[in-house]
Structure formats: structure tokens, C-alpha cells
Design an enzyme around this catalytic site. Structure first.
Site, PDB file in Angstrom:
ATOM      1  N   ASP A 137      -9.102  -0.010   1.514  1.00  0.00           N
ATOM      2  CA  ASP A 137      -9.074   0.568   0.165  1.00  0.00           C
ATOM      3  C   ASP A 137     -10.341   0.182  -0.602  1.00  0.00           C
ATOM      4  O   ASP A 137     -10.951   1.007  -1.284  1.00  0.00           O
ATOM      5  CB  ASP A 137      -7.850   0.066  -0.617  1.00  0.00           C
ATOM      6  CG  ASP A 137      -6.557   0.706  -0.129  1.00  0.00           C
ATOM      7  OD1 ASP A 137      -6.629   1.561   0.772  1.00  0.00           O
ATOM      8  OD2 ASP A 137      -5.483   0.351  -0.646  1.00  0.00           O
ATOM      9  N   ASP A 149       0.832  -1.203   0.000  1.00  0.00           N
ATOM     10  CA  ASP A 149       0.000   0.000   0.000  1.00  0.00           C
ATOM     11  C   ASP A 149       0.867   1.254   0.000  1.00  0.00           C
ATOM     12  O   ASP A 149       1.649   1.481   0.932  1.00  0.00           O
ATOM     13  CB  ASP A 149      -0.899  -0.032   1.248  1.00  0.00           C
ATOM     14  CG  ASP A 149      -1.946   1.063   1.233  1.00  0.00           C
ATOM     15  OD1 ASP A 149      -2.532   1.307   0.172  1.00  0.00           O
ATOM     16  OD2 ASP A 149      -2.162   1.696   2.282  1.00  0.00           O
ATOM     17  N   THR A 175      -3.292   5.628  -4.312  1.00  0.00           N
ATOM     18  CA  THR A 175      -2.236   6.442  -3.680  1.00  0.00           C
ATOM     19  C   THR A 175      -0.916   6.310  -4.447  1.00  0.00           C
ATOM     20  O   THR A 175      -0.229   7.305  -4.670  1.00  0.00           O
ATOM     21  CB  THR A 175      -2.023   6.022  -2.210  1.00  0.00           C
ATOM     22  OG1 THR A 175      -1.821   4.605  -2.147  1.00  0.00           O
ATOM     23  CG2 THR A 175      -3.233   6.365  -1.363  1.00  0.00           C
ATOM     24  N   THR A 176      -0.572   5.081  -4.842  1.00  0.00           N
ATOM     25  CA  THR A 176       0.678   4.862  -5.581  1.00  0.00           C
ATOM     26  C   THR A 176       0.618   5.563  -6.939  1.00  0.00           C
ATOM     27  O   THR A 176       1.582   6.220  -7.353  1.00  0.00           O
ATOM     28  CB  THR A 176       0.926   3.354  -5.777  1.00  0.00           C
ATOM     29  OG1 THR A 176       0.861   2.713  -4.503  1.00  0.00           O
ATOM     30  CG2 THR A 176       2.288   3.091  -6.388  1.00  0.00           C
TER      31      THR A 176
END
Length: 550
Positions: free
Chosen positions: A381, A56, A89-90
Site C-alpha cells: 500500500d 487491509d 480500499t476501505t
């Protein structure tokens, strides 16, 4: 003339820009290998030996010890993405890093930072328009698409083996807590249990309280239970001010004790009178009160967390009562079953069989603590993206399809942009190719061949054409069921652009031993040195070391 103190360091102009861009790129590089279904995990170890193994992006960046102020701006991109959507997010961080990389080449070609910033903003606006126009409508009734969205968010995060089961549980949980006020995923409580396998995970339509009944003589379980939820104590009330009682003979002491016992008996009688079969108390329960409750066959739990009391009220339809004197039969909640059960060696109280429960609990199981922790991150998520989809009603295909389409359309759009901003728009389009390229690299595929195939299909008008990381083929992602909320992409592009523009506009970095006031200073021309940057420029070295360690 000396203006700054001896302890201060100042970096100006191209040196400052170059240093900040390098810091931002290093952060993006640190998480790049985690992207996609075949992304790798990172092991983060702190000074105390605590280990976090995760895929994550936001967790990795939070756990990393990053000192550099510009690098921290990129970390904030991932945190914003996590708060707003819960996933992507990445992606957001990688785009931000690549925007900085492309900007560096333009700066070297003497394109001014404000020109790049203007072009980037125009490109971001156009990108959001393109995504909106191509988004696929989804309704609450389209359960199949919702489960696919939940499954996509879990992919690559250690939950693949049971993602069909888990995605169903996630959709059930989000639909259960949805009400007229919207969807608050905090009403989906997650209980982690080490032991068993991921396939043993289940959804409890109700609340699990991590406590035991207070007295062994109380019933283990109560069927068709009326539940009192009390944010108070079942103890003898003490006076507000210090008081003394002078006892001159044993009879007076006995009367005093009898009076206390009578008060406690009356409290329990009050609960019996309103028809309570189970009681959850936010504070303590006196030993004598426990005795009377057990005698009446009432299951009682003490020192229940206030968050659990609220969940109980929401799940059972009851009301949290602040004072026992005010309790009425209407305040009680109802559950088909309240009982104490053993889960993974720990005793917990299950409140379940609740009609139309607006608060539910997911029990996640796994072989080790690290597995369960990572599973929890994947589920959070997944909950976020299902909630976002229900709120917005729009999704996009995954597999690098939106980025490839945007890259092509922004190159066309660049022709209509005048001046040097055109170069910045083209650089933005080039930067978006980093997502399909990274997906290909992480899957062990040739990134150039994959990009050529993707562009060819998109040139032919196939918006949903994306890269299958397992086979290496370009397929229709919508048909394959690889979809994610529109907001994941729009938020990622917006946050990444803002962070990249902010970093590019800084041309002067002043690091002092102590910047009192802690406010952002400087005017537009200077870019302003972030207040409280104390600690100097040394942070970049520490962060680079962390990136290398991973």
C-alpha cells in the site's frame, strides 16, 4: 402464461432494489471497523484451516466467500482502488455502502432511482473539483512529505512500531526504481523472512535470488563481479528430432562421451572468454559444466525465475541473453558483490553494491508468518501511494478533513441544483460524513462531538482540520504530517459513485439455474440481469453469516 423456467427466480421493482442495497451495505459494514489508525483487524479462516489476519480492506473482501452479485460489485470497488492507487480500499467501500444507505431513504420518499443517479454523478464531479482546488503540490525533492505519505498508508496495519524506518525504506525503493518510463513498483521485490523483528527490515540495492550456488566448490562470494544472465541451459543440446546412435565398440562410446564433455567445456570457456565471474541460468546446468565452472571460480545459479532474470538485468545493467552462442562482453552486468548468505535459516544469493540500481529488494522481517504477511500488505500500500504521489504531484490532508470539507461544500452546491437532484446531492454530502464519523467511532470517541468540532473548524476556513484519533482533538493534518495522495480520494469517490449508481439502476434480478452466454442482458429500463448469476439469491445469507463471524 409461464415465461421463465421452474428453476428461475425473479425479483422486481422495490424488492430487487432493496435486496441489492442491503447486500452492498453488508459488505461495507464488514470492513467499517478496520478504518483508521485505531481500526481493528479481521481473522479469516478457510475450510482448510488457513488463517489470514489483516486490516487491509481489499484483502478482507477477497478472502470472504461472497456470493451475492450486488455485493460483488462493491468488492470490485475495492479491487479497482487497489489497482489504481494501492490504498484507500476501505474508504471507497464504506462510501459506496453509505451512498446506497442514503439512496434507500430517498427511494422510500418516492424519488426515482435515475434522479438519484443523476444527482450523485453531479455531486461526484463537484467533489473532484473541490479536491483538485485544495490539493497541496509536492515535488520529488520533498522527501519529508513523501515519507509522511508512506507512513500514513502504513498506519493501523501492524507496522506502527517501525513505521519511521519502513517509510524511509519505501521512499528509497520507489526513488531507486523511478526512470524515464515512469515508476513500476514491480521492480521493488519484497522478500519475507520470519525471524528477528520488524526493525531488522532492510533495503538491498540490488536483487536477492531465492536459490543457492549449484556446486559446493564454487566461491561463496565474488567481488566486483561481471554477471552473465542467460535464459538458456548449460547442457548438451539435444536434436530437434528423435535420433539414435548405434555404438559397435567401447571406443566409439568413449568418443561420444568425450564429444559431449568437449561441448560443455567450450560453453564454460565461452563464459570465461567474455569475462563472466557469476552466471545466472534460466534452465539447468549439466554436472560436468558445474565442475568446469567451479574450476574457473565462477559462481553459478540454475533454474532462475524469468522475473528474477529481468530484475538482474535491470539492476546490474546487463542483458538477458537467449543463447550462449550470442553472448558478448557488452551483455554482462556488473555488481560490487555477488554472494550466498543465510537469511532466516534459508540460503539466498545476494547481488548488491550496484551503481544506480533500477531494481531493488526490500527484506521484511517479523516474529511470525502472520506478522510478516500483514507487513507486506502495508508495504505494498505504501509503495503504491508514494508512486501515485510522484506521478501526480498532489496530496491532501487525512484524518477525515477532505470529506468534512466536501460535505459542507456539497450542501452549498445543492442549493444551485434544480429539481429533485438537489435531494440526491444533499444525500451525497451526508454520505461523506461516514468517514470522519467512522474514524471517531473506531477510536472510541463520540462521533457527534467530533463531527461538530470538525464542521466548526471547516466553517472557519481550515481545510486541513482533521481528527486526531489518538487524542480526540481536531488538529491541522498538514502540519501533523498526515497526508495522502489526491488520487486516493478522487478514485474512491469515483468508484464508489459508479458502483452505487449501477446497483440503484437495477430494478429486476433474474437468477436462473444456467444463464448460457454469460453476457449482461436487458435494456436500460430493465437494468439488465448480470449474466452468469447462477446460484440464485441464496448468496446473501452466506455473506451475512461471514460478516457476523467477524
Amino acid at each position: 402464461m409461464i415465461i421463465l423456467g421452474e428453476d428461475s427466480q425473479r425479483t422486481s421493482g422495490q424488492d430487487a432494489q432493496s435486496m441489492n442495497i442491503t447486500a452492498g451495505k453488508a459488505v461495507a459494514e464488514a470492513v467499517r471497523t478496520t478504518l483508521g489508525p485505531k481500526g481493528m483487524d479481521k481473522m479469516l479462516v478457510d475450510s482448510g484451516g488457513q488463517v489470514v489476519v489483516t486490516n487491509d480492506g481489499v484483502t478482507i473482501l477477497k478472502e470472504m466467500d461472497i456470493d451475492h452479485p450486488a455485493a460483488n460489485m462493491i468488492v470490485e470497488v475495492s479491487e479497482t482502488q487497489e489497482d489504481e492507487v494501492g490504498d484507500g480500499t476501505t474508504t471507497a467501500v464504506i462510501i459506496a455502502g453509505e451512498l446506497l444507505d442514503q439512496a434507500e431513504e430517498l427511494l422510500e420518499s418516492d424519488v426515482h432511482a435515475t434522479t438519484i443517479a443523476q444527482g450523485y454523478r453531479q455531486a461526484a464531479e463537484k467533489a473532484k473539483e473541490v479536491l483538485e482546488d485544495n490539493a497541496i503540490e509536492v515535488t520529488e525533492d520533498d522527501r519529508e512529505t513523501l515519507t509522511k505519505i508512506a507512513a500514513t498508508a502504513m498506519t493501523g496495519k501492524g507496522a506502527e512500531s517501525a513505521k519511521d524506518l519502513l517509510s524511509e525504506l519505501v521512499v528509497d525503493a520507489v526513488l531507486a526504481v523511478k526512470d524515464d518510463d515512469g515508476i513500476d513498483t514491480n521492480n521493488v521485490s519484497i522478500e519475507k523472512v520470519v525471524g528477528g523483528t520488524i526493525d531488522n527490515s532492510e533495503l538491498v540495492e540490488g536483487v536477492i535470488v531465492d536459490k543457492e550456488r549449484v556446486d559446493e566448490n564454487m566461491p561463496y562470494a565474488v567481488e566486483d563481479a561481471n554477471i552473465a544472465i542467460l535464459d538458456d541451459a548449460l547442457e548438451v543440446r539435444e536434436t530437434e528430432i528423435d535420433a539414435e546412435v548405434n555404438v559397435t565398440d567401447p571406443d566409439q562410446l568413449q568418443q561420444f562421451l568425450d564429444q559431449e564433455e568437449k561441448q560443455l567445456k567450450e560453453m564454460v570457456d565461452q563464459l570465461v572468454e567474455v569475462g563472466a565471474d557469476a552466471v545466472f541460468v534460466g534452465d539447468g546446468i549439466d554436472d560436468m559444466a558445474q565442475h568446469y565452472l567451479a574450476k574457473e571460480g565462477i559462481l553459478a545459479v540454475r533454474r532462475t525465475k524469468s522475473s528474477d532474470l529481468k530484475r538482474l538485468a535491470r539492476a546490474t545493467g546487463g542483458r538477458v541473453v537467449s543463447s550462449l552462442d550470442d553472448i558478448e562482453a557488452d551483455d554482462l552486468g556488473f555488481a560490487g558483490s555477488v554472494g550466498q548468505k543465510d537469511v532466516g535459516g534459508d540460503e539466498r544469493i545476494f547481488v548488491e553494491d550496484v551503481e544506480d540500481a533500477k531494481s531493488v529488494t526490500l527484506i521484511l522481517r517479523g516474529g511470525t508468518e502472520h506478522v510478516v504477511d500483514e507487513l507486506e500488505r502495508a508495504i505494498e500500500d505504501s509503495l503504491g501511494v508514494v508512486r501515485t504521489t510522484l506521478e501526480d504531484g498532489k496530496v491532501l490532508p487525512g484524518g477525515g478533513a477532505p470529506e468534512t470539507e466536501l460535505s459542507l461544500q456539497l450542501r452549498e452546491f445543492a442549493d444551485s441544483v434544480g429539481g429533485r437532484e438537489q435531494l440526491a446531492v444533499e444525500a451525497f454530502a451526508e454520505a461523506l460524513d461516514i468517514i470522519p464519523r467512522t474514524l471517531a467511532e473506531n477510536a472510541g470517541l463520540d462521533p457527534i462531538d467530533s463531527l461538530v468540532d470538525l464542521r466548526s473548524r471547516h466553517d472557519g476556513g481550515e481545510f486541513a482540520a482533521g481528527l486526531d484519533a489518538y487524542t480526540g482533538e481536531v488538529i491541522d493534518m498538514e502540519e501533523e504530517g498526515v497526508v495522502e495522495p489526491l488520487r486516493v480520494k478522487t478514485q474512491a469517490i469515483e468508484s464508489a459513485t459508479e458502483a452505487a449508481v449501477m446497483i440503484l439502476r437495477i430494478d429486476d434480478v433474474i437468477a436462473a439455474g444456467d444463464l448460457s452466454g454469460g453476457q449482461t442482458g436487458g435494456d436500460d429500463d430493465e437494468g439488465g440481469a448480470p449474466g452468469g448469476m447462477g446460484g440464485g439469491m441464496g448468496g446473501m445469507g452466506g455473506m451475512g453469516g461471514m460478516g457476523g463471524a467477524m
